[in-house]
Enzyme design. Structure first.
Site, PDB file in Angstrom:
ATOM      1  CE  LYS A   1       0.441   8.306   0.324  1.00  0.00           C
ATOM      2  NZ  LYS A   1       1.168   7.942   1.550  1.00  0.00           N
TER       3      LYS A   1
ATOM      4  N   PRO B   1      -9.866   7.624   5.395  1.00  0.00           N
ATOM      5  CG  PRO B   1      -9.354   5.865   6.841  1.00  0.00           C
ATOM      6  CD  PRO B   1      -9.527   6.193   5.399  1.00  0.00           C
ATOM      7  CB  VAL B   2      -8.894  12.812   7.935  1.00  0.00           C
ATOM      8  CG1 VAL B   2      -8.089  14.100   8.029  1.00  0.00           C
ATOM      9  CG2 VAL B   2     -10.083  13.003   6.995  1.00  0.00           C
TER      10      VAL B   2
ATOM     11  CB  ALA C   1      -5.238   7.507   7.461  1.00  0.00           C
ATOM     12  N   GLY C   2      -2.096   8.691   6.370  1.00  0.00           N
ATOM     13  CA  GLY C   2      -0.977   8.255   5.520  1.00  0.00           C
ATOM     14  C   GLY C   2      -1.455   7.611   4.241  1.00  0.00           C
ATOM     15  CG  LEU C   3      -4.621   5.411   4.034  1.00  0.00           C
ATOM     16  CD1 LEU C   3      -6.033   4.960   4.422  1.00  0.00           C
ATOM     17  CD2 LEU C   3      -3.848   4.227   3.436  1.00  0.00           C
ATOM     18  N   GLY C   4      -3.079   9.479   1.845  1.00  0.00           N
ATOM     19  CA  GLY C   4      -3.069  10.516   0.805  1.00  0.00           C
ATOM     20  C   GLY C   4      -4.440  11.039   0.415  1.00  0.00           C
ATOM     21  N   GLY C   5      -5.443  10.848   1.258  1.00  0.00           N
ATOM     22  CA  GLY C   5      -6.805  11.251   0.892  1.00  0.00           C
ATOM     23  C   GLY C   5      -6.927  12.709   0.473  1.00  0.00           C
TER      24      GLY C   5
ATOM     25  CG  ASP D   1       1.943  12.377  -0.666  1.00  0.00           C
ATOM     26  OD1 ASP D   1       3.162  12.357  -0.868  1.00  0.00           O
ATOM     27  OD2 ASP D   1       1.387  11.854   0.321  1.00  0.00           O
TER      28      ASP D   1
END
Ligand code: C5P
Length: 300
Positions: free
Chosen positions: A13, A95-96, A98-102, A137
């Site tokens: 995200k 990516p970990v 990273a602010g991408l919510g993985g 999240d």
């Protein structure tokens, strides 16, 4: 016969906007954010096994209870009052740190996967509180698409799907701890101090009145102060023709939205030379969250 492995795809995200409204008594912060699921996916697979175990193709990630995938499965076992086992396997592409919510997306994926695999029959409304316990999240990824998040970011209200322009994600070769960023916020918050009023970003007007030139993230000043190369990347995106550029969540990813694919490709070529070691990923908004990807098992 080879048993079928069930699998889910778990999207990344970005945040179209993120306002920090107040510090809460529980140590979390009250947020008003608009999440957007994007076309970059981890995968979680599940196979029959006696014990509950997790494997991962990224050796840097823990596969014990520090991993949210295993925590999600364990929490679901408790909730479903089952002692069933399973061999879970996580394939990372997001990516970990990273602010991408993985990690949150993977946890949502594990909840849906185990619920089906163990035939627990929990409904989405029953999975939602488990998701919120695992992380602020996590609930978003159960439904995905474009959605407003309030409370800790865990109270989700789906919004009309966003026909977004091409997006370029810039992921530096390091992650940032969300906890650390929130801890650095001043004790007294003045959420409208930069002059952008909440109403200008009313998620109810999203996406019709969205303006990619005035994206806002209250965590930006603080993160750019601590990690100036992220600000340099944001400025470089704008110089390279992005209509808007913003830090995603608490970073480390900075994304740009472009008027068309051609301008995104040009910018990517240019920035690749300037920002060595960064991962530059062209992506798009997607209209869902975790999705099913049933696959035939390769080995057992
Ligand atoms: O919920 P999650 O474990 O993903 O959050 C990580 C950390 O980020 C929390 O421990 C908290 O310090 C911070 N956070 C916050 N307010 C939010 C979300 C996260 O302070 N709404």
């Amino acid at each position: 016969m080879t048993p079928k492995a069930l699998a889910v795809r778990c999207p990344a995200k970005i945040n179209w906007m993120l306002r920090v409204l107040a510090r809460r008594a529980d140590g979390y912060h009250e947020l008003d954010t608009v999440f957007q699921a994007v076309d970059l996916w981890d995968t979680v697979e599940i196979r029959p096994a006696q014990a509950l175990t997790l494997g991962c193709d990224d050796p840097a990630l823990p596969t014990d209870a520090r991993n949210l995938v295993l925590r999600a499965a364990e929490r679901l076992r408790q909730r479903g009052r089952t002692a069933s086992g399973a061999a879970l396997y996580l394939r990372k592409a997001i990516p970990v740190g990273a602010g991408l919510g993985g990690g949150s997306s993977d946890a949502a994926g594990a909840l849906l996967l185990c619920n089906r695999f163990w035939k627990l029959g929990l409904r989405p409304a029953e999975l939602q509180p488990l998701a919120a316990e695992l992380g602020a999240d996590v609930p978003f990824f159960l439904s995905g698409g474009t959605a407003r998040g309030t409370g800790r970011g865990d109270l989700i209200e789906p919004l009309e799907a966003c026909e977004s322009p091409p997006i370029l994600l810039g992921c530096p070769p390091f992650g940032i701890s969300t906890k650390e960023v929130f801890e650095r916020l001043p004790p007294r918050l003045t959420p409208v101090e930069n002059g952008v009023s909440l109403s200008a970003f009313s998620p109810h007007k999203w996406p019709e009145e969205k303006d990619f030139g005035s994206l806002v993230n209250d965590l930006e000043p603080l993160v750019y102060e601590g990690w100036p190369e992220l600000k340099n990347f944001r400025d470089a995106l704008l110089e390279a023709g992005a209509s808007g550029a913003l830090l995603s969540g608490s970073g480390s990813t900075v994304y740009g939205v472009f008027p068309d694919e051609r301008r995104l490709d040009e910018a990517r070529r240019r920035l690749r030379g300037e920002f060595v070691g960064w991962r530059l990923v062209a992506t798009r908004a997607v209209r869902h969250g975790v999705t099913w990807a049933a696959r035939q098992g390769e080995s057992d």
